[in-house]
Design an enzyme around this catalytic site. Structure first.
Site, PDB file in Angstrom:
ATOM      1  N   ASP A 182      -4.008  -3.046   2.251  1.00  0.00           N
ATOM      2  CA  ASP A 182      -2.662  -2.705   1.767  1.00  0.00           C
ATOM      3  C   ASP A 182      -2.284  -1.288   2.172  1.00  0.00           C
ATOM      4  OD1 ASP A 182      -4.822  -2.252   0.117  1.00  0.00           O
ATOM      5  OD2 ASP A 182      -3.793  -2.726  -1.761  1.00  0.00           O
TER       6      ASP A 182
ATOM      7  N   ASP B 204      -4.238 -10.446  12.114  1.00  0.00           N
ATOM      8  CA  ASP B 204      -3.046 -11.179  12.533  1.00  0.00           C
ATOM      9  C   ASP B 204      -1.797 -10.470  12.003  1.00  0.00           C
ATOM     10  OD1 ASP B 204      -1.416 -13.120  13.508  1.00  0.00           O
ATOM     11  OD2 ASP B 204      -2.103 -14.728  12.206  1.00  0.00           O
TER      12      ASP B 204
ATOM     13  N   TYR C 127      -9.133 -18.606   8.507  1.00  0.00           N
ATOM     14  CA  TYR C 127      -8.488 -19.613   9.351  1.00  0.00           C
ATOM     15  C   TYR C 127      -9.438 -20.771   9.672  1.00  0.00           C
ATOM     16  CZ  TYR C 127      -4.588 -16.393  10.186  1.00  0.00           C
ATOM     17  OH  TYR C 127      -3.510 -15.560  10.038  1.00  0.00           O
TER      18      TYR C 127
ATOM     19  N   ASP D 184       0.969  -7.799  14.142  1.00  0.00           N
ATOM     20  CA  ASP D 184       2.405  -8.092  14.235  1.00  0.00           C
ATOM     21  C   ASP D 184       3.217  -6.933  13.665  1.00  0.00           C
ATOM     22  OD1 ASP D 184       2.083 -10.573  15.405  1.00  0.00           O
ATOM     23  OD2 ASP D 184       3.567 -11.527  14.098  1.00  0.00           O
TER      24      ASP D 184
ATOM     25  N   LYS E 200     -10.614  -5.497   2.213  1.00  0.00           N
ATOM     26  CA  LYS E 200     -10.106  -5.492   0.837  1.00  0.00           C
ATOM     27  C   LYS E 200     -11.337  -5.485  -0.076  1.00  0.00           C
ATOM     28  CE  LYS E 200      -6.630  -5.790  -2.055  1.00  0.00           C
ATOM     29  NZ  LYS E 200      -5.750  -4.644  -2.319  1.00  0.00           N
TER      30      LYS E 200
END
Ligand code: NAD
Length: 359
Positions: free
Chosen positions: A220, A244, A142, A248, A188
């Site tokens: 994943d 993030d 970000y 959620d 990852k």
């Protein structure tokens, strides 16, 4: 008398409505526990763009820096979507987080017994879930440079330095130590170089916490495990982007995004806010669930060292749910008392004061 300065940023959409209820509950807990709160209100996001032409006025950043904590609602809305990215409401929030250097975002996900049936997942899968996502908040993709457009290409950079991973890992290990002592680091590392550095660094920090069991998981797989076996997690630590998305996703476990609080902490102070956005579709209708913001206020009280006040607020939220108070988002099950945003806030406030939800 103990006294604290709180910067209040309602923001846009449902932000001001839910913050009003949280503030009411915080005041009630302060009165019961004999401390004082001095509030200063500031604009950010769309409201600040309309008033000053920028999403984060200097006055707001300075006010937040001077405060002991920031109570925040949410920002954003389609009215400001056409503006260039750096002038949009979301840029204000990113700049506030960066300006306060609140690098550690804590997002607890708890399934309260009265809401077990409201979850999108099976009751037997979610009963008793109590996990904490610790998300790195001021680095990663970000914020990474370079970013931009080059003709018909667009690019962002996922970058982490060792010191950034070290400090978030340290925060996560400390949090795990106070809980069930299990930390799962999500990355990852099978594909990304930056994740390999993340994994090595977390492992090294973990050598200082022999009492905490550290595991690693690819993002994943973590996305799948979160909904198939959420009770398997205690604390999850991860980078900005993965955190993030995972937090959620985790919100479906509890039944509504309107239930999930968060705190963002740095060396001092912190921002306390629900994880959801400004829900423009619900603004002004009295249908927003204020509990995520009220629970964020409980985290704020905890950060001030006012643990008894924090417990009062959380107990009152559970009390309101046990008595069947339900805003529309959680009305599917056990809605003995269907209620508006304000009625939910009022029920929690009364329970904080005298353990009774009736007038
Ligand atoms: P959102 O979180 O605002 O809404 C997603 C869904 O959840 C909507 O259906 C909404 O009605 C529902 N919802 C959200 N909060 C609720 C609550 N308290 N009670 C009941 N239901 C609730 O996300 P979005 O629709 O993707 O974004 C709307 C705006 O919010 C956008 O401008 C976005 O950029 C902004 N946003 C801001 C923040 C923030 O301020 N921290 C976070 C996410 C999105």
């Amino acid at each position: 008398m103990r006294s604290y300065k709180i910067a209040v940023i309602g923001g846009d959409g449902i932000g001001p409505e839910i913050v009003k209820e949280a503030r009411k509950c915080l005041d009630a807990a302060a009165e019961m526990e004999n401390f004082r709160l001095e509030y200063n209100e500031f604009l950010m996001g769309g409201a600040a763009i309309d008033a000053f032409g920028v999403p984060l006025p200097e006055m707001t950043l300075n006010g937040a820096k001077e405060a002991d904590a920031v109570l925040f609602g949410a920002i954003g809305g389609s009215k400001w979507d056409a503006l260039p990215r750096q002038l949009r409401p979301e840029s204000g929030l990113l700049a506030l987080r960066k300006g306060l250097d609140v690098f550690a975002n804590f997002r607890p996900v708890k399934v309260y017994d009265p809401l077990v049936e409201a979850s999108a997942l099976r009751p037997e899968a979610v009963r008793g879930v109590d996990l904490l996502v610790v998300r790195e908040l001021v680095g990663g993709i970000y914020f990474g440079e370079p970013k931009g457009r080059d003709g018909n290409r667009a690019f962002n950079t996922m970058v982490y330095s060792e010191w950034e991973v070290e400090r978030i890992a340290l925060a996560a290990f400390k949090a795990a130590q106070k809980r069930r002592k299990k930390l799962c680091s999500v990355d990852k590392a099978n594909v990304l170089e930056v994740s390999q550095l993340w994994r090595e660094t977390v492992r090294r920090v973990g050598e200082g916490f022999p009492d905490v069991e550290l595991t690693n998981m690819y993002v994943d797989n973590a996305a799948m495990q979160l909904v198939t076996n959420p009770r398997g997690f205690d604390v999850i630590v991860t980078g900005n982007l993965f955190g993030d998305i995972l937090s959620d996703e985790a919100s479906v476990i509890g039944g509504s995004i309107g239930l999930l609080p968060s705190s963002s902490r740095g060396e001092k102070g912190g921002i306390f806010e629900p994880i959801h956005g400004s829900a423009p579709d619900m603004a002004g209708q009295g249908t927003a669930n204020p509990l995520a913001t009220i629970l964020s206020a409980a985290m704020l009280a905890e950060s001030l060292g006012e643990t008894a006040a924090a417990k009062r607020i959380e107990d009152a939220v559970i009390g309101a749910l046990e008595r069947g108070y339900r805003t529309p988002d959680i009305a599917r099950y056990g809605a003995i008392k269907p209620c508006t945003t304000e009625e939910m806030g009022e029920a929690v406030r009364r329970l904080i004061c005298d353990g009774n939800d009736e007038h």
